[in-house]
Structure formats: C-alpha cells, structure tokens
Write an enzyme that holds these catalytic residues in place. Structure first.
Site, PDB file in Angstrom:
ATOM      1  N   SER A  37      -3.188  -7.018  -1.724  1.00  0.00           N
ATOM      2  CA  SER A  37      -2.160  -8.287  -2.304  1.00  0.00           C
ATOM      3  C   SER A  37      -0.970  -8.700  -1.400  1.00  0.00           C
ATOM      4  O   SER A  37      -0.300  -9.775  -1.629  1.00  0.00           O
ATOM      5  CB  SER A  37      -1.576  -7.590  -3.660  1.00  0.00           C
TER       6      SER A  37
ATOM      7  N   LYS B 126       8.252  -8.649   0.752  1.00  0.00           N
ATOM      8  CA  LYS B 126       7.168  -9.141  -0.267  1.00  0.00           C
ATOM      9  C   LYS B 126       8.073  -9.299  -1.497  1.00  0.00           C
ATOM     10  O   LYS B 126       8.806  -8.769  -1.837  1.00  0.00           O
ATOM     11  CB  LYS B 126       6.195  -7.967  -0.561  1.00  0.00           C
TER      12      LYS B 126
ATOM     13  N   SER C 259      -3.437  -2.546  -0.572  1.00  0.00           N
ATOM     14  CA  SER C 259      -2.400  -3.886  -0.194  1.00  0.00           C
ATOM     15  C   SER C 259      -1.773  -3.955   0.897  1.00  0.00           C
ATOM     16  O   SER C 259      -1.412  -4.933   1.345  1.00  0.00           O
ATOM     17  CB  SER C 259      -1.852  -4.263  -1.405  1.00  0.00           C
TER      18      SER C 259
HETATM   19  N1  GLN Z   1      -6.838  -4.484  -4.445  1.00  0.00           N
HETATM   20  C1  GLN Z   1      -6.274  -3.490  -5.285  1.00  0.00           C
HETATM   21  C2  GLN Z   1      -6.210  -4.180  -6.525  1.00  0.00           C
HETATM   22  O1  GLN Z   1      -6.554  -5.116  -6.867  1.00  0.00           O
HETATM   23  C3  GLN Z   1      -5.037  -2.944  -4.582  1.00  0.00           C
HETATM   24  C4  GLN Z   1      -3.991  -3.719  -4.877  1.00  0.00           C
HETATM   25  C5  GLN Z   1      -2.734  -2.942  -4.244  1.00  0.00           C
HETATM   26  O2  GLN Z   1      -2.811  -2.173  -3.338  1.00  0.00           O
HETATM   27  N2  GLN Z   1      -1.537  -3.256  -4.726  1.00  0.00           N
HETATM   28  O3  GLN Z   1      -5.529  -3.317  -7.450  1.00  0.00           O
END
Ligand code: GLN
Length: 491
Positions: free
Chosen positions: A157, A79, A181
């Site tokens: 994400s 990532k 995410s």
């Molecule tokens: N979807 C969640 C957010 O927007 C979690 C994102 C994540 O786990 N980095 O914060």
C-alpha cells in the site's frame, strides 16, 4: 547551480556539509521536481512546501554550526498514514480527507529531531489495504518503471513512498508494512524497503489498520541510507507499549560482514507454484552470486506452514481492522453525514460514503470472523497457526543467518489488471505476509529485472537483527549494480 537529485541521502549529506549547496537549495529543487513529476506519478496526496522550507532553514542553521547528523537537511516523503501536526493526514481515505492531526506521530517527531525535511505526504491504498495503491481515494500512483508508458502499478500500500524514491524525487521515504506494504512496492519499483521487527519502531500516532502486524519502515536506494533512516526512528517509545526495550545497534558497524561464513537459507516453499519464472531467474542468480562470494547456501530449511500465512492473515488483519475502524462513526472526527433520519442512519451513511470498497470488504470479513459462534473456528484457529509459523521461522533461523526468497511472485502489473479480482491482488503478498505473521524483520533489495521491470530479493532475519539484513544488502551492493538502475525520467 543545478543540484544532482539522483544522489543518495548520504551523498547529499556530504555535499551539504561541504557547502556545495544548502538544505534550502535542496528543498527548493526537490519541491520543483516533485511538482513536475506529480502529473505523471501522483505519488503525493499533499506536498508540504511551507513545512519543508522552515525545516530546511532550521537544518541549515544546524549545519552551519557544525551540528546535525546524516538526515539533517535531507528531503523525506512520509506516508499519509503517519500523523503530522497541522498537516492533513488522510490515510488515503475520504473518511479522513479533512483530518488535521494535533500532534506528530513518534517516528515523525524523531525525523524532525534528526533534522530531516518533510516534503510531502505520500499516496497509499486506503487505510493501507491493498497491493497496488489503486485503492487510494485520491487516484492511483504510477510506477516510474513501465513497459508501455507509465502503465504499471507501483505496488502497495505504500506505493507513493516507493514511486517517489524510485523516480529520484526524494532519496528517502517512510512507509508502513502490515503484510508487505513496504517490501512489495520496493520490489516493484526497484529500490530497497525494510520492514523492521515487530516492536522495533513506534506505532504511536500511526493510523491503525492491523495493530499486531504493522511496522513503520524506510525506503531508500542503498543500504546505508536505509540504515540511517532506521537508526533515526528505531527504539523503545513510552507512548507505544508494544515497542521493545531492545538496544538499537549502530547499523553501519555491521557493514563489514561480507559473505564469508554467512549461511543463506533458501526455503522451497517460497519458490513453488505461482512464482513467475522471469522473477525466479534473477532471484536464483542473486543466490548464486552470494555463494560465489563465500556464502553457504542452506537448502534444507523448511517453513511448511508458511503457505497458510495468507489465509491466516485474511482472518487476523480484517479482524483487527474491523475493530480499529469502528472509531470512524461520523461523530468523533473525520467525514460525517449529518442530515440522516436517526443517529444510526447517519452512522451508516457516514461509513457507507466515507469508506471505499476494499475497506468495506475487510470490515465485513473481520466482523464475521469475530462474531459469536465463529470466533473459535476462525480467529482462534488463525492465531494457533500463527504460532506454528513463528516457531518455524525460529527453527529455520537456527540453521541459517538469513532466509532469502523472491519479495513478490510477479513484477509490476498493469493498472486495473487485478482491481476486480481481490484474490489475485492478495496473492502479491504470498512471500511477504508470513514475515508479518511471525514478526521478523524483512528487507527487499533490487536484484535484477523481469522483462524490463524490477525484481526484488527478500531477506528475512532473526528478530531485532535488522543489522544482518542491512549488512548483507550492503555486501550485495558491492558485487552488483541493480540498486543504481534508474527508470527513465518522468519529468
Ligand atoms: N497488501 C496487504 C493488504 O492488503 C498488505 C497491506 C499492508 O502491508 N499494509 O492487506
């Protein structure tokens, strides 16, 4: 000879050792496939051919000498939130578009020691804020599973990391999980994704979003691969004081456990309003299948405060983000507007142009929640509710060994479907966020399909008991075929 790129990492590892092909052959074939897939998927921000070839040659030398381990010579996607020395690390943001770290983060350093081959930096929502990878400054990633062409998001994400593993581009990748995410994109793409216990894996060198919630973790297509990748990255790190000095077990040793005597907790709070019936059905079927193998289903566990985790998260995560992102001022590093009227004007133009809409929304929320006079009402209150949620998980996990739920209330949605409705986007993480709030480990495994799109089953365990989750996942793979289902080839 054509290499079968549908193989898992442990299958490649066996073939490399048997001399069927070299790590160099595998890296070349992988990069060629990734390039063909990129037009359709956009799963990568950067492909790292030179690095991959150099690492593959080093891996071949180790393999020839009879050295190395399960990851030696295995292609891995990383990532783009994880710092890589000499390789751009953008966090999916214009703000860091030209940022090239001078060092590797600890997990990448450990990958390198294990002999893994980094083939690229994967696409992601900007600063890991999002559930669809549509908030990337480098365009959205597409899910290889679709209904009308590649019309679906991969989740987020860490959507790039999930999509490339699902599309058989690489057997393994790394993501980060602050509120879901890793698990949510794993579910939406039909693969496995593990969020380790808070403190299990080092965050040193990982671009920070919400430091008290996030962990780096593996994506893969079976429990053994996920276990091997976790094995390589887990453990205390002197560079990250939040890592725990808890021994890392040999994860493969827990693969014998099976379902006999396993207590599987099913909390009603994770099966209520908002759950798509098409997702509920395969999740219930998976629970029934475990029961049929001898697991005891415990339905009277309760996590009454878990539904409050979402609002708690949207106080705590933006608060931490507003502090963590204060460093992007156009002076130290990253994007910079230098022709403003004053220092303040330059800073405001830098942040105005460098950050996307979702990041600005989070910074505003966090700054508000932390401001004088509001701190007690929002941040402090949220921290108190967090403690309640953590205690409820502790109590529930005395009555059972693993808690199961859907990973996400819905299967993969269409691109643009939720982009203008932040609240609808946030609801994707209804079942994953409580686990970050409590700090426990969580694993999403494929458990079926909803109208042709993958569905994930979330397993939650006691702190530092990732081994239990991996053992259950491995046992479930013995009685199901969901993890072997592949989307139609994209290239
Ligand atoms: N979807 C969640 C957010 O927007 C979690 C994102 C994540 O786990 N980095 O914060």
């Amino acid at each position: 000879m054509a290499i079968d790129l549908n193989r898992t990492a442990h299958e490649h590892a066996a073939a490399l050792r048997a001399g069927e092909y070299t790590a160099r052959d595998l890296a070349e074939a992988t990069l060629a496939l990734l390039r063909r897939q990129e037009d359709a998927l956009n799963a990568y921000i950067t492909l790292t051919d030179d690095l991959a070839m150099a690492q593959a040659e080093a891996a071949d030398a180790r393999l020839r000498a009879g050295e190395g381990g399960p990851l030696t010579g295995i292609p891995v996607g990383v990532k783009d939130l994880l710092s890589t020395r000499g390789i751009p690390t953008t966090a999916g943001s214009r703000m860091l578009e030209s940022f090239v770290p001078v060092l590797d983060c600890t997990v990448v350093e450990r990958l390198n020691q294990a002999g893994a081959v980094t083939v690229g930096k994967t696409n992601m929502d900007e600063f890991a804020m999002g559930s669809s990878t549509e908030h990337s400054a480098f365009g959205p990633t597409h899910n290889p599973w679709g209904k009308d062409g590649l019309d679906r998001v991969p989740g987020g994400s860490s959507g790039g990391s999930a999509a490339t593993v699902a599309a058989r581009g690489v057997p393994l990748s790394l993501g980060t999980d602050t509120g879901g995410s890793i698990r949510q994109p794993a579910a939406l793409c039909g693969i496995l994704g593990l969020k380790p216990t808070y403190g299990r894996v080092s965050r040193f060198g990982v671009v920070a979003f919400a430091s008290s919630l996030e962990q780096v973790g593996p994506f893969g297509r079976d429990a053994q691969d996920v276990a091997d990748l976790l094995q390589a990255i887990a453990g205390v790190d002197p560079m990250d004081a939040t890592t725990a000095d808890v021994p890392v077990p040999d994860y493969q040793e827990h693969f014998q456990r099976g379902f006999q005597g396993l207590r599987v907790g099913v909390p009603a709070e994770f099966f209520g309003e908002g759950l798509d019936p098409a997702v509920r059905q395969p999740v219930e079927a998976a629970i029934d299948a475990m029961a049929a193998q001898g697991a005891t289903i415990v339905r009277d566990i309760s996590l009454p405060t878990a539904p409050k985790a979402l609002p708690v998260y949207y106080i705590i995560a933006p608060s931490e983000a507003s502090a963590n992102l204060a460093r992007y001022d156009g002076v130290k590093y990253g994007f910079s507007v230098t022709n403003g009227r004053s220092a303040e004007d330059e800073m405001s133009q830098t942040r105005g142009q460098g950050f996307g809409a979702e990041v600005k929304r989070r910074v505003m929320l966090g700054t508000y929640a932390l401001s004088a006079g509001y701190y007690d009402a929002y941040y402090l209150k949220a921290q108190k509710v967090r403690t309640l949620i953590r205690r409820e998980f502790d109590a529930a996990l005395e009555q059972c060994d693993v808690i199961v739920s859907p990973t996400s209330p819905n299967a993969a949605f269409r691109l643009n479907e939720k982009l203008d409705d932040p609240y609808a986007m946030y609801l994707n993480d209804l079942y994953t966020i409580p686990v970050n709030i409590a700090g426990n480990p969580g694993l999403s495994i494929p458990c079926g399909f909803a109208d042709g799109l993958p569905v994930g089953l979330q397993l939650v365990g006691r702190p530092f008991e990732e081994s239990t989750l991996l053992g259950v996942a491995h046992a479930y793979e013995g009685i199901s075929d969901w993890h072997r289902q592949a989307p139609p080839p994209v290239a």
